[in-house]
Write a protein that holds these residues in place. Structure first.
Motif, PDB file in Angstrom:
ATOM      1  N   ALA A   1       5.308  21.586  10.434  1.00 46.11           N
ATOM      2  CA  ALA A   1       6.694  21.184  10.195  1.00 46.11           C
ATOM      3  C   ALA A   1       6.802  19.665  10.075  1.00 46.11           C
ATOM      4  CB  ALA A   1       7.582  21.686  11.339  1.00 46.11           C
ATOM      5  N   ALA A   2       6.038  18.936  10.878  1.00 48.00           N
ATOM      6  CA  ALA A   2       6.056  17.468  10.809  1.00 48.00           C
ATOM      7  C   ALA A   2       5.523  16.987   9.466  1.00 48.00           C
ATOM      8  CB  ALA A   2       5.225  16.890  11.949  1.00 48.00           C
ATOM      9  N   ARG A  11       5.533  20.122  27.691  1.00 47.08           N
ATOM     10  CA  ARG A  11       4.691  19.465  26.691  1.00 47.08           C
ATOM     11  C   ARG A  11       5.441  19.298  25.378  1.00 47.08           C
ATOM     12  NH1 ARG A  11      -0.855  22.927  27.711  1.00 47.08           N
ATOM     13  NH2 ARG A  11      -1.666  21.708  29.479  1.00 47.08           N
ATOM     14  N   TYR A  12       6.218  20.335  25.011  1.00 43.04           N
ATOM     15  CA  TYR A  12       6.968  20.236  23.771  1.00 43.04           C
ATOM     16  C   TYR A  12       7.994  19.114  23.840  1.00 43.04           C
ATOM     17  CZ  TYR A  12      10.574  20.964  20.384  1.00 43.04           C
ATOM     18  OH  TYR A  12      11.494  20.733  19.405  1.00 43.04           O
ATOM     19  N   LEU A  13       8.717  19.041  24.954  1.00 45.11           N
ATOM     20  CA  LEU A  13       9.727  17.991  25.087  1.00 45.11           C
ATOM     21  C   LEU A  13       9.095  16.598  25.041  1.00 45.11           C
ATOM     22  CD1 LEU A  13      12.011  19.570  27.838  1.00 45.11           C
ATOM     23  CD2 LEU A  13      12.488  19.354  25.403  1.00 45.11           C
ATOM     24  N   LEU A  46       2.513  26.802  19.888  1.00 47.31           N
ATOM     25  CA  LEU A  46       3.032  26.496  18.543  1.00 47.31           C
ATOM     26  C   LEU A  46       2.576  25.112  18.044  1.00 47.31           C
ATOM     27  CD1 LEU A  46       6.721  27.805  18.885  1.00 47.31           C
ATOM     28  CD2 LEU A  46       4.692  29.032  18.099  1.00 47.31           C
ATOM     29  N   THR A  47       1.425  24.686  18.470  1.00 46.96           N
ATOM     30  CA  THR A  47       0.951  23.353  18.101  1.00 46.96           C
ATOM     31  C   THR A  47       0.773  23.219  16.597  1.00 46.96           C
ATOM     32  OG1 THR A  47      -0.203  23.209  20.225  1.00 46.96           O
ATOM     33  CG2 THR A  47      -0.838  21.635  18.524  1.00 46.96           C
ATOM     34  N   GLY A  93      -2.390  17.725  17.996  1.00 47.66           N
ATOM     35  CA  GLY A  93      -3.272  18.888  17.972  1.00 47.66           C
ATOM     36  C   GLY A  93      -4.595  18.665  18.658  1.00 47.66           C
ATOM     37  N   VAL A  94      -4.865  17.419  19.072  1.00 43.51           N
ATOM     38  CA  VAL A  94      -6.187  17.095  19.608  1.00 43.51           C
ATOM     39  C   VAL A  94      -6.498  17.899  20.865  1.00 43.51           C
ATOM     40  CG1 VAL A  94      -7.552  15.269  20.694  1.00 43.51           C
ATOM     41  CG2 VAL A  94      -6.311  14.808  18.572  1.00 43.51           C
ATOM     42  N   LEU A  95      -5.523  18.059  21.761  1.00 44.53           N
ATOM     43  CA  LEU A  95      -5.782  18.728  23.033  1.00 44.53           C
ATOM     44  C   LEU A  95      -5.661  20.243  22.950  1.00 44.53           C
ATOM     45  CD1 LEU A  95      -3.994  16.326  25.538  1.00 44.53           C
ATOM     46  CD2 LEU A  95      -6.401  16.399  24.895  1.00 44.53           C
ATOM     47  N   ARG A  96      -5.234  20.752  21.791  1.00 42.87           N
ATOM     48  CA  ARG A  96      -5.025  22.187  21.678  1.00 42.87           C
ATOM     49  C   ARG A  96      -5.848  22.847  20.575  1.00 42.87           C
ATOM     50  NH1 ARG A  96      -3.255  25.207  25.438  1.00 42.87           N
ATOM     51  NH2 ARG A  96      -2.675  26.703  23.828  1.00 42.87           N
TER      52      ARG A  96
END
Length: 379
Positions: A105-106, A38-40, A98-99, A135-138
């Protein structure tokens, strides 16, 4: 045919098919791999931001040094978070995905770019929404609103430090703030709503799967004894016949018949007969291997399927069960009265199918009953 009054217990037949190592990862490891994937996927979106920076430079809206520096800052965070996931340090955080940290950071990266990209601020401000989108899904509504507030405050500070809130361009800057003040909270609330719907859908899917699993389990079980029913036994037997044929492995069945069961019903009632059936199913099902399948074949008859087992090994299993039935007391049966079982055992020979195999077990079962019952007879 040979009759067995008592069989020396033997170990299960060697040659059982080795269990193939599971290709599935342990649950914790699997979740970590999923987080990294997911991060990638999210990190690849950073390439869009880099592309936007160089498009702004090409249009004359952004100095080359800022486009390069912004791209380097984006690359730094991409590598940083990748290292956290690869090293497992992310597991020390409350949310291992880490969402929220990545969105923060963004936002900081965007704030740096906004400070140096006055002509491109309006276009680049759309990336605040892109950042929140991850962040919507987490994340729930509260955390999304908090991150939206961070983005708004960061943009306001950038505008204030750059002097954009006063002077000839102040109206545009105030309009940016007003737009963000409306859009960011709305986006966060809608994102939280979508997240809540996702959890509800996930819970509904989980409950539906559990209901389907329960229904399938009920369909495979005998209502009275809880053992597998005849239909499931025949399905398993067909599969095991096919497997034995394919692997040239042994297969045996044991057919059980509770002795004088009609007499039990006549003397002590059908309720006692039901208790005897249930207790027998419990006794016979105890101590079997995970690959063995036991169930009610019909009436007072039960069937045990023993994969990777020769007739001699099956006879040892049958004798153990026979002895435990003979020695054990049964609920509802008066003291001094004994419940016994006759067992017919057959090992598969040649290309024998399931019907022929159970028919041979049934044949020797009735020979055992004719010979006085309470015995194991092997075909």
């Amino acid at each position: 045919m040979r009759e067995v009054g008592w069989v020396e217990p033997v170990a299960p037949e060697p040659g059982a098919e080795p269990q193939a190592p599971s290709s599935a990862l342990p649950p914790g490891r699997a979740r970590q791999v999923l987080r990294l994937k997911r991060y990638l996927m999210g990190a690849s979106t950073s390439l869009l931001a880099v592309a936007a920076l160089f498009i702004c430079h090409w249009l004359g809206l952004l100095p080359l040094g800022i486009a390069v520096g912004g791209s380097a800052l984006i690359g730094f965070f991409v590598v940083l978070f990748y290292g956290l996931f690869r090293s497992g340090l992310n597991l020390r955080f409350r949310d291992p995905s880490l969402t929220a940290e990545m969105i923060f950071a963004a936002v900081l990266t965007l704030a740096y770019l906004m400070y140096h990209a006055a002509p491109a601020r309006g276009a680049l401000s759309m990336f605040y929404l892109v950042a929140l989108l991850f962040g919507v899904l987490r994340l729930g509504t509260a955390r999304l609103l908090a991150l939206a507030l961070v983005a708004f405050v960061a943009h306001a500070v950038v505008l204030a430090l750059s002097g954009a809130l006063s002077g000839p361009a102040a109206a545009d800057s105030w309009m940016q703030l007003a737009t963000l003040a409306i859009v960011l909270p709305w986006f966060a609330m809608m994102g939280g709503y979508v997240n809540k719907l996702r959890h509800r859908l996930s819970d509904s899917n989980r409950r539906l799967k559990e209901a389907v699993d329960r229904a399938e389990e009920i369909a495979m079980r005998d209502v009275l004894t809880g053992a597998y029913n005849r239909r499931h036994l025949l399905d398993v037997l067909r599969r095991e016949i096919s497997r034995a044929q394919r692997l040239s492995s042994p297969l045996a069945v044991c057919l059980f018949d509770i002795d004088h069961f009609k007499r039990i019903n006549d003397n002590w009632g059908h309720a006692t007969g039901d208790l005897v059936l249930r207790h027998f199913a419990t006794l016979a099902g105890t101590g079997l291997r995970a690959v063995d399948v036991f169930g009610r074949f019909g009436g007072e008859e039960f069937l045990l399927i023993l994969p990777d087992t020769e007739a001699r090994g099956a006879a040892a299993v049958a004798e153990r069960i026979r002895a435990s039935v003979e020695q054990g007391g049964f609920p509802g049966v008066p003291e001094g009265h004994q419940v016994t079982v006759t067992i017919g055992v057959a090992g598969r020979v040649g290309g024998e199918g399931g019907d022929a195999l159970t028919a041979r077990a049934d044949l020797v079962l009735y020979r055992g009953k004719d010979a006085g019952r309470n015995r194991v007879v092997v075909a």
